[in-house]
Design an enzyme around this catalytic site. Sequence first.
Site, PDB file in Angstrom:
ATOM      1  N   LYS A 185       2.031   4.825  -0.136  1.00  0.00           N
ATOM      2  CA  LYS A 185       1.784   3.413  -0.453  1.00  0.00           C
ATOM      3  C   LYS A 185       2.769   2.882  -1.475  1.00  0.00           C
ATOM      4  O   LYS A 185       3.149   1.704  -1.418  1.00  0.00           O
ATOM      5  CB  LYS A 185       0.343   3.214  -0.951  1.00  0.00           C
ATOM      6  CG  LYS A 185      -0.664   3.352   0.157  1.00  0.00           C
ATOM      7  CD  LYS A 185      -1.925   2.570  -0.125  1.00  0.00           C
ATOM      8  CE  LYS A 185      -2.824   2.580   1.099  1.00  0.00           C
ATOM      9  NZ  LYS A 185      -4.159   2.096   0.862  1.00  0.00           N
TER      10      LYS A 185
ATOM     11  N   LYS B 100      -1.078   7.181  12.039  1.00  0.00           N
ATOM     12  CA  LYS B 100      -2.491   6.802  12.136  1.00  0.00           C
ATOM     13  C   LYS B 100      -2.630   5.278  12.277  1.00  0.00           C
ATOM     14  O   LYS B 100      -1.786   4.529  11.778  1.00  0.00           O
ATOM     15  CB  LYS B 100      -3.285   7.338  10.940  1.00  0.00           C
ATOM     16  CG  LYS B 100      -3.082   6.588   9.670  1.00  0.00           C
ATOM     17  CD  LYS B 100      -4.107   6.949   8.596  1.00  0.00           C
ATOM     18  CE  LYS B 100      -3.823   6.031   7.419  1.00  0.00           C
ATOM     19  NZ  LYS B 100      -4.507   6.245   6.218  1.00  0.00           N
TER      20      LYS B 100
ATOM     21  N   LYS C  55      -4.468  -0.542   8.659  1.00  0.00           N
ATOM     22  CA  LYS C  55      -4.466  -1.980   8.366  1.00  0.00           C
ATOM     23  C   LYS C  55      -3.084  -2.460   7.973  1.00  0.00           C
ATOM     24  O   LYS C  55      -2.767  -3.638   8.104  1.00  0.00           O
ATOM     25  CB  LYS C  55      -5.378  -2.260   7.175  1.00  0.00           C
ATOM     26  CG  LYS C  55      -6.844  -2.132   7.435  1.00  0.00           C
ATOM     27  CD  LYS C  55      -7.619  -2.248   6.123  1.00  0.00           C
ATOM     28  CE  LYS C  55      -9.043  -1.793   6.307  1.00  0.00           C
ATOM     29  NZ  LYS C  55      -9.789  -1.649   5.066  1.00  0.00           N
TER      30      LYS C  55
END
Length: 356
Positions: A125, A218, A221
Amino acid sequence: MTAYPRLAPFQPRVFSGMQPTGNLHLGNYLGALQRWVAMQETHDCIYCIVDLHAITQGPEVWGGPEGLRKATREVTAAYLAAGLDPKRAIIFNQSQVSGHAELGWVFNCIARLGWLNRMTQFKEKAGKDRENASIGLYDYPVLMAADILVYRATHVPVGEDQKQHLELARDIAQKFNFDFSDRIRDLGLESGEYLPLPEPLIAGPAPRVMSLRDGTKKMSKSDPSDYSRINLTDDADTIALKVRKAKTDPEPLPSEAAGLKGRPEAENLVTIYAALSGDAPEAVLKEYGGGQFSRFKQALGDVAVNHLAPIANEMRRYLADPATIDAILFDGADRARVIAEPVYRDVKEIMGFIHR
Ligand code: TYM
């Protein structure tokens, strides 16, 4: 001075949560939400909308005040639409129960930098610009440990991507118990273990749903392509279109599960079909193996629409009445506080904080 009451042993309890950022997608549903619904029948369950976790990346990512309120209500509506029952399970948003942040601070002083440096989700992230990431993004898994342990929860149903965070929560619980074991015994718990080591429940037919555009990533969002995921709010046409456009390979579908090896996109679509229909993957391949992807995709689109359209409709119905959603969150928070406050008080007593 009155003696502190004896510490009570922990009881089986389920805790899990989702972030109110962006849309919930099929991965959130199959990896977690659908399983939570089943667990509320058999366990004491606490399901949280983790709004404090949502703000770790800057308002342009989480949507600012309007966006946060909207997303919090949307996730609550998704919980309810999927079948969570606020009479059975406790449903609330994290920021209403101050014990999460308070125990989070205590855990900051227990967790070690080396443990957090290993967290792969932070690395993903934060990306290249790590110097500019917030401390909260780095510290995120410590707050997550506090979410679980402020209820002394023993079981945590999550998707596979949360496994490492759960290991950290166990390490924190273990170190807490170890550092204060004498004191915990003195306060009446012979085991010397006040906090349970929470067990991740990573199970079900689809613990890791992959992107529709790349079977090695994966479903998420944060993927810039909306075609990579099926959102719980997508309408029937959009779902059918996304399934039709999903990446596949040129081979026909195999007739046996072994034939899916090395074919991540095919494997993912079969897994999704099996999870939504309740059939075993072998049964799905028996029906569609050997045939073209187009026929299978048509069937998968139908299964997905049949399963998800009623949820999307229910979500819309709940969202039309935000006052009812907020009332459910207020009530859930009141009930959560009743469990969290004595735990945090015990932690204070164990560590030597002066308190009432
Ligand atoms: P979040 O909001 O990213 O995801 C919510 C749940 O959905 C699961 N999930 C998936 N499962 C299968 N396939 C996928 N592609 C997929 N994507 C997401 C996640 O594993 C998760 O179960 N850190 C957590 C929220 C959290 C939490 C907690 C969870 C905060 N405190 C305490 C459990 C206990 C998160 O960001 O989940």
